[in-house]
Design an enzyme around this catalytic site. Structure first.
Site, short mmCIF file in Angstrom:
data_model
loop_
_atom_site.label_atom_id
_atom_site.label_comp_id
_atom_site.label_asym_id
_atom_site.label_seq_id
_atom_site.Cartn_x
_atom_site.Cartn_y
_atom_site.Cartn_z
N HIS A 1 24.74 -7.72 27.26
CA HIS A 1 23.77 -7.07 26.46
C HIS A 1 24.03 -6.65 24.99
CE1 HIS A 1 22.26 -6.16 30.25
NE2 HIS A 1 22.99 -5.08 30.81
N LYS B 1 21.57 -4.55 22.63
CA LYS B 1 21.45 -3.42 23.21
C LYS B 1 22.85 -2.56 22.75
CE LYS B 1 18.13 -4.62 26.64
NZ LYS B 1 18.26 -5.03 27.87
N LEU C 1 18.94 -14.32 28.85
CA LEU C 1 18.33 -13.15 28.54
C LEU C 1 18.10 -12.16 29.58
CD1 LEU C 1 15.18 -14.42 26.32
CD2 LEU C 1 17.57 -13.38 25.37
N ASP C 2 18.24 -10.72 29.23
CA ASP C 2 18.06 -9.72 30.38
C ASP C 2 16.69 -9.80 30.70
OD1 ASP C 2 20.49 -8.95 29.51
OD2 ASP C 2 19.82 -7.35 28.06
N VAL C 3 16.58 -9.01 32.02
CA VAL C 3 15.37 -8.84 32.66
C VAL C 3 14.15 -8.60 31.85
CG1 VAL C 3 15.77 -6.75 33.77
CG2 VAL C 3 14.34 -8.31 35.03
#
Ligand code: URA
Length: 230
Positions: free
Chosen positions: A183, A186, A100-102
Site C-alpha cells: 500500500h 496510500k 495493485l490493490d483491489v
C-alpha cells in the site's frame, strides 16, 4: 530438451499425461514415431501429435488494464482474479510483476519470466512506477520536497526512497516511486496527512499503459517494451 518436457511446454499436458501420449505412438519427431520420453529434441526438429505441429509457448510478457474490484492473485476470492479475465494457455506459469490493490486501476505486467519481473520489483533496480493519484484534501507544494527526501511510513523503520511528485491540480498529482511496499502510495499520503481516494498506475519504467486498452483488456508487450526493462 527432453521430448516429454517439450510436450509439456507446448501444450496443457502434465509430464505424466505427456508420457501416456508418447506411449500411444501419436507423437512423431521429423516424421518418425518416438515413444521414449527422454528422447532429445533439437531446435530444428518438427514435433507433431497426430499430424499437428507443436511449438513451444516460451516466455510471455503481457500488459493488462486492471479494473477496480479485481485482485492480483491467482485465486478468485471475494473478488475476481485478474487471471480469470484472460483466456490464455497455461495461466499457472504466469505471475504479476508488482501487484495493485483491489481498488487500484491501471497497468499490470504479467509474465512467466521471473528474472525479468525481479528487475521491475527489486528496489535495487530503481524501476519507476508512475501513479495518477487523487486525494481527499488539497495538495500543497511542500509535499514535493517531502516525497523527494523520503518519509517514514507507519510501522516501518527508515525513509522511503526518493519519489517524484508532480502536482496536476488541487486534488490530483502524479507520483513516481521505485519501491513497491505494501500500500505504498496510500501510506505515503497518509504519512503526509492526506488520503488517497483514487489510484491508477500509468507506467512501469518505460512501459506506458496502452491507451487503446480498455479496462480488462490485455495484449502482449512488444520486443521493445520487453527489452526496455534493464
Ligand atoms: N500503492 C498503493 O497504495 N496501492 C497500489 O495498488 C499500488 C501502490
Amino acid at each position: 530438451m527432453r521430448l516429454d518436457k517439450f510436450i509439456c511446454e507446448s501444450t496443457e499436458l502434465t509430464r505424466s499425461m505427456a508420457k501416456k501420449l508418447l506411449k500411444s505412438g501419436e507423437v512423431t519427431c521429423d516424421g518418425e514415431v518416438v515413444k521414449d520420453p527422454s528422447f532429445k529434441v533439437s531446435a530444428d526438429m518438427l514435433i507433431e501429435v497426430d499430424g499437428n505441429e507443436l511449438t513451444l509457448i516460451g516466455e510471455r510478457y503481457i500488459m493488462m488494464h486492471k479494473p477496480v474490484d479485481t485482485i492480483c492473485s491467482s485465486i478468485d476470492e471475494e473478488y475476481q482474479s485478474v487471471f480469470s479475465l484472460m483466456d490464455i494457455e497455461k495461466p499457472e506459469v504466469l505471475h504479476i510483476a508488482g501487484r495493485l490493490d483491489v481498488d487500484t486501476t491501471g497497468l499490470i505486467l504479467i509474465t512467466s519470466d521471473g528474472k525479468w519481473s525481479h528487475k521491475i520489483t527489486s528496489p535495487k533496480k530503481d524501476c519507476g512506477k508512475r501513479y495518477l493519484v487523487e486525494v481527499a484534501d488539497p495538495l500543497t507544494e511542500d509535499l514535493v520536497e517531502l516525497f523527494k527526501q523520503g518519509l517514514e511510513l507507519r510501522g516501518e523503520d527508515g525513509l522511503t526512497k526518493p519519489a517524484i511528485l508532480d502536482i496536476v491540480d488541487t486534488h490530483q498529482a502524479r507520483l513516481t516511486i521505485s519501491e513497491g511496499k505494501y500500500h505504498q502510495v496510500k501510506r505515503m499520503f497518509a504519512a503526509a496527512g492526506n488520503k488517497v481516494v483514487n489510484l491508477h498506475r500509468e507506467a512501469i519504467g518505460h512501459i506506458e499503459l496502452d491507451p487503446e486498452l480498455e479496462e480488462c483488456e490485455w495484449r502482449y508487450l512488444t520486443d521493445e517494451e520487453v527489452n526496455s526493462v534493464k
